[in-house]
Motif scaffolding. Sequence first.
Motif, PDB file in Angstrom:
ATOM      1  N   SER A   1      42.692  26.305  45.859  1.00 23.42           N
ATOM      2  CA  SER A   1      44.022  26.759  46.242  1.00 23.42           C
ATOM      3  C   SER A   1      44.877  26.969  44.996  1.00 23.42           C
ATOM      4  O   SER A   1      44.917  26.101  44.112  1.00 23.42           O
ATOM      5  CB  SER A   1      44.689  25.719  47.148  1.00 23.42           C
ATOM      6  OG  SER A   1      46.084  25.938  47.223  1.00 23.42           O
TER       7      SER A   1
ATOM      8  N   ARG B   1      40.225  38.820  38.302  1.00 22.05           N
ATOM      9  CA  ARG B   1      40.604  37.543  37.691  1.00 22.05           C
ATOM     10  C   ARG B   1      40.445  37.626  36.167  1.00 22.05           C
ATOM     11  O   ARG B   1      41.266  37.104  35.413  1.00 22.05           O
ATOM     12  CB  ARG B   1      39.767  36.404  38.259  1.00 22.05           C
ATOM     13  CG  ARG B   1      40.049  36.093  39.714  1.00 22.05           C
ATOM     14  CD  ARG B   1      39.517  34.712  40.107  1.00 22.05           C
ATOM     15  NE  ARG B   1      38.082  34.584  39.881  1.00 22.05           N
ATOM     16  CZ  ARG B   1      37.150  34.942  40.770  1.00 22.05           C
ATOM     17  NH1 ARG B   1      37.517  35.471  41.932  1.00 22.05           N
ATOM     18  NH2 ARG B   1      35.866  34.776  40.503  1.00 22.05           N
TER      19      ARG B   1
ATOM     20  N   SER C   1      45.947  34.655  41.406  1.00 22.83           N
ATOM     21  CA  SER C   1      44.906  34.389  42.409  1.00 22.83           C
ATOM     22  C   SER C   1      44.338  35.691  42.936  1.00 22.83           C
ATOM     23  O   SER C   1      45.082  36.584  43.341  1.00 22.83           O
ATOM     24  CB  SER C   1      45.502  33.561  43.558  1.00 22.83           C
ATOM     25  OG  SER C   1      44.576  33.407  44.609  1.00 22.83           O
ATOM     26  N   ASP C   2      43.000  35.805  42.932  1.00 27.46           N
ATOM     27  CA  ASP C   2      42.337  36.977  43.500  1.00 27.46           C
ATOM     28  C   ASP C   2      40.878  36.632  43.771  1.00 27.46           C
ATOM     29  O   ASP C   2      40.256  35.862  43.032  1.00 27.46           O
ATOM     30  CB  ASP C   2      42.425  38.172  42.553  1.00 27.46           C
ATOM     31  CG  ASP C   2      42.199  39.503  43.274  1.00 27.46           C
ATOM     32  OD1 ASP C   2      43.178  40.254  43.419  1.00 27.46           O
ATOM     33  OD2 ASP C   2      41.065  39.766  43.693  1.00 27.46           O
ATOM     34  N   PHE C   3      40.320  37.226  44.834  1.00 31.27           N
ATOM     35  CA  PHE C   3      38.920  36.987  45.176  1.00 31.27           C
ATOM     36  C   PHE C   3      37.963  37.706  44.217  1.00 31.27           C
ATOM     37  O   PHE C   3      36.813  37.312  44.070  1.00 31.27           O
ATOM     38  CB  PHE C   3      38.636  37.453  46.613  1.00 31.27           C
ATOM     39  CG  PHE C   3      39.257  36.582  47.659  1.00 31.27           C
ATOM     40  CD1 PHE C   3      38.695  35.351  47.985  1.00 31.27           C
ATOM     41  CD2 PHE C   3      40.407  36.981  48.326  1.00 31.27           C
ATOM     42  CE1 PHE C   3      39.271  34.540  48.951  1.00 31.27           C
ATOM     43  CE2 PHE C   3      40.987  36.176  49.301  1.00 31.27           C
ATOM     44  CZ  PHE C   3      40.408  34.948  49.623  1.00 31.27           C
ATOM     45  N   SER C   4      38.427  38.778  43.579  1.00 30.82           N
ATOM     46  CA  SER C   4      37.576  39.590  42.714  1.00 30.82           C
ATOM     47  C   SER C   4      37.437  38.967  41.332  1.00 30.82           C
ATOM     48  O   SER C   4      38.441  38.710  40.649  1.00 30.82           O
ATOM     49  CB  SER C   4      38.144  41.005  42.584  1.00 30.82           C
ATOM     50  OG  SER C   4      37.550  41.703  41.507  1.00 30.82           O
TER      51      SER C   4
ATOM     52  N   ASP D   1      40.217  31.482  41.858  1.00 27.89           N
ATOM     53  CA  ASP D   1      39.474  32.131  42.941  1.00 27.89           C
ATOM     54  C   ASP D   1      39.857  31.416  44.230  1.00 27.89           C
ATOM     55  O   ASP D   1      39.468  30.268  44.436  1.00 27.89           O
ATOM     56  CB  ASP D   1      37.974  32.011  42.690  1.00 27.89           C
ATOM     57  CG  ASP D   1      37.140  32.646  43.805  1.00 27.89           C
ATOM     58  OD1 ASP D   1      37.723  33.101  44.810  1.00 27.89           O
ATOM     59  OD2 ASP D   1      35.902  32.675  43.671  1.00 27.89           O
ATOM     60  N   PRO D   2      40.637  32.039  45.114  1.00 28.76           N
ATOM     61  CA  PRO D   2      41.121  31.341  46.309  1.00 28.76           C
ATOM     62  C   PRO D   2      40.009  30.941  47.271  1.00 28.76           C
ATOM     63  O   PRO D   2      40.240  30.126  48.173  1.00 28.76           O
ATOM     64  CB  PRO D   2      42.084  32.347  46.948  1.00 28.76           C
ATOM     65  CG  PRO D   2      41.642  33.682  46.436  1.00 28.76           C
ATOM     66  CD  PRO D   2      41.119  33.429  45.052  1.00 28.76           C
ATOM     67  N   ALA D   3      38.807  31.507  47.083  1.00 28.12           N
ATOM     68  CA  ALA D   3      37.686  31.075  47.918  1.00 28.12           C
ATOM     69  C   ALA D   3      37.181  29.708  47.495  1.00 28.12           C
ATOM     70  O   ALA D   3      36.478  29.032  48.259  1.00 28.12           O
ATOM     71  CB  ALA D   3      36.548  32.093  47.818  1.00 28.12           C
TER      72      ALA D   3
END
Length: 386
Positions: free
Chosen positions: A219, A201, A194-197, A214-216
């Motif tokens: 989940s 990813r 999991s990563d926002f970037s 993408d945790p945004a």
Amino acid sequence: MRAAVVTNAEFTVEDLPTPIPGRGQILIDVSRCGICGSDLHARTHADAVADLAAATGYDRFMRAEQSVVLGHEFSGTIVDYGPGCHQRWRTGTPVVALPIVRRDGEPHLTGLSTAAPGAYAEQVVVQESMTMPIPNGLSAEHAALTEPMAVAWHAVRKGQVGKGQTAFVIGCGPIGLAVITMLKAAGVRTVVASDFSARRRELAGVCGADIVVDPAVESPWEAAPKRGRVNGVTDILGLGFDTMEKLRAIPKLPWWYAFRLAGKLDAGPRGPVVFECVGVPGVIDQIITAAPPLTRVVVVGVCMETDRFQPAMAVNKEIELRFAFGYDPGEFRDTLHLIADGTVNPAPLITGTVGLDGIDNAFTVLGDPGGHAKILIDPASRAVTP
């Protein structure tokens, strides 16, 4: 020799005297040196890190006003031996070494102490007892990643992940990517990253993550396969009822022995193993709150700020919290051979190379999580952009 020296967070490339190996030490020509997250911290927060190190019993960490040659992830070739060495290998032999030396009987961290200049330089001194030859013709680039990959290997071993357990890697910077790589090398079948970037990813998938989130948007806990029945505390209570009913249905069975045996064999219900590789306040609390019961959390990310979480939540879920740092010489050696025999491929982590004159630029671009992962330094190169 040429070396990149940091003083008060500013880099300068200087001509320094050739290092002289002391008793039991070797002088090596640096082939490659990786830029580590610890170097980023040391450059801008040296005093805070030094205070923390002193509180744990190591009072030789660099201070901001001191002039230090950074660099502790390196490979090189033997140039000369100091007195009292066994001289196990010929000059020119490619080697790696644990980044620690002794000066006047005291240990110093290579590249993080004024008494142990690091490998952002053409040459560096290492301890013969901590040096290992590079096997199988392994490239200097890949050999230089032995140190950070050993950190990940230590964390994976600390996590004691079963091959059938789900492993979560929260944060896919260089250390998170290394953890993913080592989890797959250990045979773990399901790794959720999991990563926002978006860039990170992408690299997580290349490193072997089975599910990338993408945790945004989603989940990681929901994206993981629902194995077993322990997804909440109610499941544990239900499992206890079902187990007791089955055991008590067997006449004259001392059912309590079954529980004792399960405890000895660690055969009871287990949750996943989570590797926290972010190092930002609040992440541990988020994991404890969202993770299922009986989860083991291995904290690998280095958070330099005070953090907080709710112990009652961890208690009710029986969350196990472990912290991982560094590695031992055996893990370092095993990591080197895992890379050399092809079991571990560190290539996806390497996203750029610069010469000594490009180190300042490299530090700048590493501040963007959407860009590079691991940038290597080649002291013979004149490249100033990665």
